[in-house]
Motif scaffolding. Structure first.
Motif, PDB file in Angstrom:
ATOM      1  N   LYS A  80       0.830  -1.189   0.000  1.00  0.00           N
ATOM      2  CA  LYS A  80       0.000   0.000   0.000  1.00  0.00           C
ATOM      3  C   LYS A  80       0.870   1.247   0.000  1.00  0.00           C
ATOM      4  N   PHE A  81       0.262   2.356  -0.415  1.00  0.00           N
ATOM      5  CA  PHE A  81       0.976   3.626  -0.355  1.00  0.00           C
ATOM      6  C   PHE A  81       1.316   3.965   1.100  1.00  0.00           C
ATOM      7  N   GLU A  82       2.458   4.612   1.254  1.00  0.00           N
ATOM      8  CA  GLU A  82       2.884   5.071   2.577  1.00  0.00           C
ATOM      9  C   GLU A  82       2.672   6.581   2.666  1.00  0.00           C
ATOM     10  N   LYS A  83       2.003   7.034   3.692  1.00  0.00           N
ATOM     11  CA  LYS A  83       1.792   8.466   3.861  1.00  0.00           C
ATOM     12  C   LYS A  83       3.105   9.122   4.257  1.00  0.00           C
ATOM     13  N   ILE A  84       3.509  10.165   3.500  1.00  0.00           N
ATOM     14  CA  ILE A  84       4.785  10.812   3.793  1.00  0.00           C
ATOM     15  C   ILE A  84       4.614  12.260   4.233  1.00  0.00           C
ATOM     16  N   ALA A  85       3.427  12.855   4.017  1.00  0.00           N
ATOM     17  CA  ALA A  85       3.247  14.249   4.438  1.00  0.00           C
ATOM     18  C   ALA A  85       1.782  14.641   4.394  1.00  0.00           C
ATOM     19  N   THR A  86       1.424  15.623   5.218  1.00  0.00           N
ATOM     20  CA  THR A  86       0.124  16.297   5.171  1.00  0.00           C
ATOM     21  C   THR A  86       0.396  17.788   5.131  1.00  0.00           C
ATOM     22  N   VAL A  87      -0.205  18.490   4.151  1.00  0.00           N
ATOM     23  CA  VAL A  87       0.062  19.921   3.982  1.00  0.00           C
ATOM     24  C   VAL A  87      -1.255  20.685   3.971  1.00  0.00           C
ATOM     25  N   SER A  88      -1.157  22.008   4.112  1.00  0.00           N
ATOM     26  CA  SER A  88      -2.346  22.859   4.239  1.00  0.00           C
ATOM     27  C   SER A  88      -3.023  23.079   2.892  1.00  0.00           C
ATOM     28  N   ALA A  89      -4.194  23.688   2.921  1.00  0.00           N
ATOM     29  CA  ALA A  89      -4.991  23.932   1.715  1.00  0.00           C
ATOM     30  C   ALA A  89      -4.331  24.940   0.781  1.00  0.00           C
ATOM     31  N   ASP A  90      -3.445  25.785   1.307  1.00  0.00           N
ATOM     32  CA  ASP A  90      -2.784  26.795   0.485  1.00  0.00           C
ATOM     33  C   ASP A  90      -1.556  26.241  -0.241  1.00  0.00           C
ATOM     34  N   THR A  91      -1.207  25.010   0.011  1.00  0.00           N
ATOM     35  CA  THR A  91      -0.001  24.414  -0.566  1.00  0.00           C
ATOM     36  C   THR A  91      -0.314  23.739  -1.901  1.00  0.00           C
ATOM     37  N   LYS A  92       0.590  23.877  -2.870  1.00  0.00           N
ATOM     38  CA  LYS A  92       0.406  23.213  -4.157  1.00  0.00           C
ATOM     39  C   LYS A  92       1.675  22.496  -4.633  1.00  0.00           C
ATOM     40  N   THR A  93       2.631  22.318  -3.717  1.00  0.00           N
ATOM     41  CA  THR A  93       3.855  21.594  -4.064  1.00  0.00           C
ATOM     42  C   THR A  93       4.454  20.953  -2.825  1.00  0.00           C
ATOM     43  N   TYR A  94       5.155  19.842  -3.059  1.00  0.00           N
ATOM     44  CA  TYR A  94       5.831  19.160  -1.950  1.00  0.00           C
ATOM     45  C   TYR A  94       7.125  18.559  -2.470  1.00  0.00           C
TER      46      TYR A  94
END
Length: 374
Positions: free
Chosen positions: A74-88
């Protein structure tokens, strides 16, 4: 070219996700959003997406892709970002590895997480093998004075393309260094230092500076191109009057200056060209012809070779055709409004993958049209 590959891969991922969404238990289907993953260094992949309205934030997942297939894990969660973010930026990747990223846009509803959008993409960390552009014979134009070539980087954007060339059995020499253009994963180059009729071999490689050092890709495959007309031209003359019954048809073809040596096949046909408004009512079959004799002076005739006949630059050859069924033919009495010989011809330039051309000879108007077969 890279965008085409991205589109195809994204389309397949999208279809797969839609199937999963349709099988889900949520009352409202999750919508697709575009996600782009791009490797920037040996240790960094940049994941981007377009911001969505009415979302609380985005969750980024990752899994490794091995042997062209996504890991069954399964996919591994690596980050959670805010609604204003559009890049990681993922800074924990391995060199020469491929990863698949999944981004989910969610909304917090009374403490419960509801997914509204989702998208995926893949990125390879490194320079993959460089590729010649698709439809190489269409993009790589040739003339007696120039040869045009085109290639691209399948994944990571390089800094530079290096073009190498050799003539005959000689050694490869670097003839051009091309700086990669921003947001364009490819190059086009016109080699003007060529001699008419000669065959040249080309290959290229790429490099990108990573961590202060040049990292090179492997060399591309080798293509051979000749400095000749990429679309051969001919002039013709029909020596057989159209009126009356004929046992044989005699025409001549003269190859233009700059043409390469061309092989004309044995099998060919003459078609009855019916006006378009009559096409649906047409029940006539093509008149099948075969070349039976050839001559260089319209006097001394020889049997036509079953393997075909070679025609060189500026050479005139006379061809004699007969019906395959042995019958005579009469264009006037059979009400043939137009007659064309449809022939296949192949350039001979010292390589195995010579392009084939469809040669259309208009017997009524005395014109010849050669077009590359796709």
């Amino acid at each position: 070219m890279r965008n085409q590959m991205k589109f195809i891969r994204g389309f397949l991922l999208c279809v797969g996700m839609m199937m999963i969404f349709c099988m889900g238990t949520e009352s409202q289907a999750v919508k697709y959003m575009t996600v782009t993953a791009t490797a920037e260094t040996k240790t960094t992949v940049n994941v981007t997406w377009k911001k969505k309205k009415s979302v609380t934030g985005y969750i980024i997942y990752r899994r490794e892709v091995k042997n062209g297939k996504s890991n069954t894990d399964k996919f591994e969660k690596i980050a959670t970002v805010s609604a204003d973010t559009k890049t990681y930026k993922d800074k924990s990747v391995g060199y020469k590895k491929r990863y698949e990223y999944q981004v989910k846009a969610y909304k917090d509803q009374k403490g419960k997480m509801k997914y509204l959008y989702q998208g995926s993409d893949q990125a390879y960390v490194g320079l993959e093998n460089p590729q010649w552009s698709e439809h190489i014979y269409l993009l790589c134009e040739t003339t007696p004075k120039s040869i045009k070539i085109a290639g691209y980087a399948p994944e990571m954007q390089p800094d530079v393309y290096e073009i190498y060339r050799k003539e005959g059995s000689g050694k490869y020499k670097k003839i051009k260094t091309i700086k990669a253009k921003k947001d364009f994963y490819g190059f086009q180059y016109v080699d003007k230092k060529v001699e008419k009729g000669k065959v040249y071999s080309y290959k290229f490689r790429m490099y990108k500076k990573m961590d202060g050092k040049k990292v090179y890709s492997k060399y591309s495959s080798v293509i051979k191109k000749a400095a000749i007309n990429d679309n051969p031209t001919y002039t013709m003359h029909n020596y057989t009057p159209i009126e009356g019954q004929k046992d044989a048809l005699v025409i001549s073809l003269t190859s233009a200056e700059g043409n390469g040596e061309t092989l004309f096949k044995y099998d060919t046909k003459v078609y009855d060209m019916i006006p378009y408004y009559n096409y649906n009512n047409c029940e006539k079959e093509p008149i099948e012809l075969v070349p039976v004799m050839y001559s260089y002076d319209n006097s001394n005739w020889q049997p036509y070779p079953e393997k075909g006949l070679f025609v060189s630059e500026q050479q005139t050859v006379y061809f004699m055709f007969k019906r395959k069924d042995g019958k005579a033919f009469d264009f006037a009495s059979e009400k043939i409004s137009g007659a064309y010989i449809q022939w296949s011809a192949q350039y001979q330039v010292g390589r195995k993958d010579c392009p084939w051309y469809g040669v259309s000879i208009d017997l009524m108007n005395g014109t010849v049209n050669a077009k590359l077969q796709q």
